[in-house]
Enzyme design. Structure first.
Site, PDB file in Angstrom:
ATOM      1  N   ARG A   1       4.322  35.192  12.313  1.00 51.15           N
ATOM      2  CA  ARG A   1       2.897  35.172  12.295  1.00 51.15           C
ATOM      3  C   ARG A   1       2.054  34.131  11.668  1.00 51.15           C
ATOM      4  O   ARG A   1       1.048  33.882  11.694  1.00 51.15           O
ATOM      5  CB  ARG A   1       2.434  36.635  11.563  1.00 51.15           C
ATOM      6  CG  ARG A   1       1.653  37.783  12.416  1.00 51.15           C
ATOM      7  CD  ARG A   1       1.324  38.619  11.428  1.00 51.15           C
ATOM      8  NE  ARG A   1       0.422  39.703  11.887  1.00 51.15           N
ATOM      9  CZ  ARG A   1       1.241  40.755  12.511  1.00 51.15           C
ATOM     10  NH1 ARG A   1       2.377  40.994  12.601  1.00 51.15           N
ATOM     11  NH2 ARG A   1       0.244  41.826  12.678  1.00 51.15           N
TER      12      ARG A   1
ATOM     13  N   ARG B   1      -4.836  56.353  16.072  1.00 48.77           N
ATOM     14  CA  ARG B   1      -4.911  55.279  14.725  1.00 48.77           C
ATOM     15  C   ARG B   1      -6.128  54.601  14.516  1.00 48.77           C
ATOM     16  O   ARG B   1      -6.817  54.194  15.242  1.00 48.77           O
ATOM     17  CB  ARG B   1      -3.921  53.957  15.375  1.00 48.77           C
ATOM     18  CG  ARG B   1      -2.412  54.005  14.612  1.00 48.77           C
ATOM     19  CD  ARG B   1      -1.448  53.159  14.905  1.00 48.77           C
ATOM     20  NE  ARG B   1      -1.968  51.590  14.821  1.00 48.77           N
ATOM     21  CZ  ARG B   1      -0.952  50.700  15.206  1.00 48.77           C
ATOM     22  NH1 ARG B   1       0.213  51.034  15.468  1.00 48.77           N
ATOM     23  NH2 ARG B   1      -1.519  49.550  15.062  1.00 48.77           N
TER      24      ARG B   1
ATOM     25  N   LYS C   1       3.378  45.748  23.909  1.00 46.34           N
ATOM     26  CA  LYS C   1       4.598  45.135  23.348  1.00 46.34           C
ATOM     27  C   LYS C   1       5.720  46.075  22.971  1.00 46.34           C
ATOM     28  O   LYS C   1       6.789  45.816  23.397  1.00 46.34           O
ATOM     29  CB  LYS C   1       4.026  44.221  22.344  1.00 46.34           C
ATOM     30  CG  LYS C   1       4.521  43.005  22.015  1.00 46.34           C
ATOM     31  CD  LYS C   1       4.161  42.215  21.151  1.00 46.34           C
ATOM     32  CE  LYS C   1       2.979  42.718  20.372  1.00 46.34           C
ATOM     33  NZ  LYS C   1       3.015  42.697  18.960  1.00 46.34           N
TER      34      LYS C   1
ATOM     35  N   ARG D   1      -5.067  55.293  23.355  1.00 44.53           N
ATOM     36  CA  ARG D   1      -3.624  55.530  22.880  1.00 44.53           C
ATOM     37  C   ARG D   1      -3.802  56.847  21.788  1.00 44.53           C
ATOM     38  O   ARG D   1      -4.744  56.952  20.774  1.00 44.53           O
ATOM     39  CB  ARG D   1      -3.312  54.228  22.256  1.00 44.53           C
ATOM     40  CG  ARG D   1      -1.984  54.249  21.626  1.00 44.53           C
ATOM     41  CD  ARG D   1      -1.392  52.708  21.790  1.00 44.53           C
ATOM     42  NE  ARG D   1      -1.855  52.037  20.478  1.00 44.53           N
ATOM     43  CZ  ARG D   1      -1.369  50.780  19.943  1.00 44.53           C
ATOM     44  NH1 ARG D   1      -0.265  50.367  20.843  1.00 44.53           N
ATOM     45  NH2 ARG D   1      -1.811  50.225  19.025  1.00 44.53           N
TER      46      ARG D   1
ATOM     47  N   ARG E   1      -9.976  43.099  16.039  1.00 40.95           N
ATOM     48  CA  ARG E   1      -8.464  42.896  16.106  1.00 40.95           C
ATOM     49  C   ARG E   1      -8.071  41.744  17.140  1.00 40.95           C
ATOM     50  O   ARG E   1      -7.146  41.087  16.781  1.00 40.95           O
ATOM     51  CB  ARG E   1      -7.907  44.259  16.539  1.00 40.95           C
ATOM     52  CG  ARG E   1      -7.614  45.340  15.317  1.00 40.95           C
ATOM     53  CD  ARG E   1      -6.938  46.412  15.797  1.00 40.95           C
ATOM     54  NE  ARG E   1      -5.715  46.423  15.963  1.00 40.95           N
ATOM     55  CZ  ARG E   1      -4.711  47.200  16.942  1.00 40.95           C
ATOM     56  NH1 ARG E   1      -5.564  48.131  17.351  1.00 40.95           N
ATOM     57  NH2 ARG E   1      -3.614  47.129  16.945  1.00 40.95           N
TER      58      ARG E   1
HETATM   59  P1  AMP Z   1       1.483  45.347  12.811  1.00 46.88           P
HETATM   60  O1  AMP Z   1       1.693  46.531  13.149  1.00 46.88           O
HETATM   61  O2  AMP Z   1       2.221  43.951  13.359  1.00 46.88           O
HETATM   62  O3  AMP Z   1      -0.031  45.092  13.206  1.00 46.88           O
HETATM   63  O4  AMP Z   1       1.453  44.932  11.265  1.00 46.88           O
HETATM   64  C1  AMP Z   1       0.907  45.763  10.261  1.00 46.88           C
HETATM   65  C2  AMP Z   1       0.558  44.935   9.028  1.00 46.88           C
HETATM   66  O5  AMP Z   1       1.845  44.502   8.463  1.00 46.88           O
HETATM   67  C3  AMP Z   1      -0.110  43.583   9.286  1.00 46.88           C
HETATM   68  O6  AMP Z   1      -1.572  43.832   9.347  1.00 46.88           O
HETATM   69  C4  AMP Z   1       0.117  42.828   7.848  1.00 46.88           C
HETATM   70  O7  AMP Z   1      -0.181  43.451   6.751  1.00 46.88           O
HETATM   71  C5  AMP Z   1       1.671  43.182   7.853  1.00 46.88           C
HETATM   72  N1  AMP Z   1       2.585  42.479   8.472  1.00 46.88           N
HETATM   73  C6  AMP Z   1       3.505  42.791   9.653  1.00 46.88           C
HETATM   74  N2  AMP Z   1       3.994  41.512  10.083  1.00 46.88           N
HETATM   75  C7  AMP Z   1       3.785  40.465   9.113  1.00 46.88           C
HETATM   76  C8  AMP Z   1       4.152  39.030   9.349  1.00 46.88           C
HETATM   77  N3  AMP Z   1       4.908  38.631  10.215  1.00 46.88           N
HETATM   78  N4  AMP Z   1       3.392  38.568   8.138  1.00 46.88           N
HETATM   79  C9  AMP Z   1       2.575  39.092   7.433  1.00 46.88           C
HETATM   80  N5  AMP Z   1       2.360  40.359   7.309  1.00 46.88           N
HETATM   81  C10 AMP Z   1       2.717  40.944   8.276  1.00 46.88           C
END
Ligand code: AMP
Length: 217
Positions: free
Chosen positions: A88, A155, A13, A122, A166
């Site tokens: 989300r 990571r 993505k 990655r 995940r």
């Molecule tokens: P990501 O990189 O998109 O996996 O986001 C990392 C972390 O940020 C997630 O595990 C959440 O803790 C928080 N996060 C990111 N986007 C959201 C969202 N739209 N709603 C709630 N938490 C978010």
């Protein structure tokens, strides 16, 4: 053009978002990146969300919605944006409808075995955020970032034992979001089993098709 990108971890993505952002000159906005950055800076917002990020929990809707609303009101979003990682929850999707309804939600899918291979290979740069892959996008010098020279890392959540979990969490979280845009006839699906150079033209073609359907001439 307002886009929402949806897709499991490892589907590519971030790479597609970069390509779309470049092609249409609209910013790529990842809520995960925003939160990670704020945590690193130790800002008030960062301190408020740190515990959720550390535990892999969703940041409360009211905080996320405020952050996105503020970000989308900035000048660089006037011509549109690419949202990644938001919405989300259905509540977030509904809030977005109220202040900046997306034109299109692009749903990227790939087979589980493809995802596992991509994620476990990655490597990311902890300094500038550049992303590489040991097989598909190796850095010029093994283990070092092409852009800033910092040593690359795996990571934590790209470790094989964490990947399956995940994917499960992704499906649980995003199925209602996919249904949300499907119901509103704004969802398009892109199968991303191939590599980015093959997938990107498919995405651009889909966007162009949508643009033509909007402005038939
Ligand atoms: P990501 O990189 O998109 O996996 O986001 C990392 C972390 O940020 C997630 O595990 C959440 O803790 C928080 N996060 C990111 N986007 C959201 C969202 N739209 N709603 C709630 N938490 C978010």
């Amino acid at each position: 053009m307002r886009l929402v990108l949806i897709g499991p971890p490892g589907v590519g993505k971030g790479t597609y978002a970069q390509a779309i952002s470049h092609q249409y000159r609209i910013p790529h906005i990842s809520t995960g990146d925003i939160f990670r950055e704020e945590v690193k800076r130790g800002s008030e917002l960062g301190r408020a969300v740190k515990v959720y990020l550390e535990r892999g929990l969703l940041v409360p809707d009211d905080i996320v919605i405020e952050v996105v609303k503020a970000r989308l009101s900035r000048e660089d979003c006037r011509e549109g944006f690419i949202l990644d990682g938001f919405p989300r929850t259905v509540q977030q999707a509904e809030a977005l409808e109220a202040f900046a309804p997306p034109d299109l939600a692009i749903n990227f899918t790939a087979d589980d075995n493809v995802i596992v291979e991509r994620l476990s290979g990655r490597r990311v740069c902890p300094r500038c955020g550049a992303i590489f892959h040991v097989k598909y996008m190796p850095p010029r010098f093994p283990g070092l970032c092409d852009k800033c020279g910092a040593p690359l890392i795996v990571r934590h959540d790209d470790k094989p034992e964490v990947i399956t979990e995940r994917l499960r969490v992704y499906r649980e979280q995003f199925t209602p979001i996919i249904e949300f845009y499907e119901k509103r006839r704004r969802l398009v699906t892109v199968v991303a089993n191939e590599q980015a150079p093959q997938v990107i033209p498919k995405v651009i073609a889909l966007i162009e098709e949508w643009r033509r359907s909007r402005n038939p001439s």
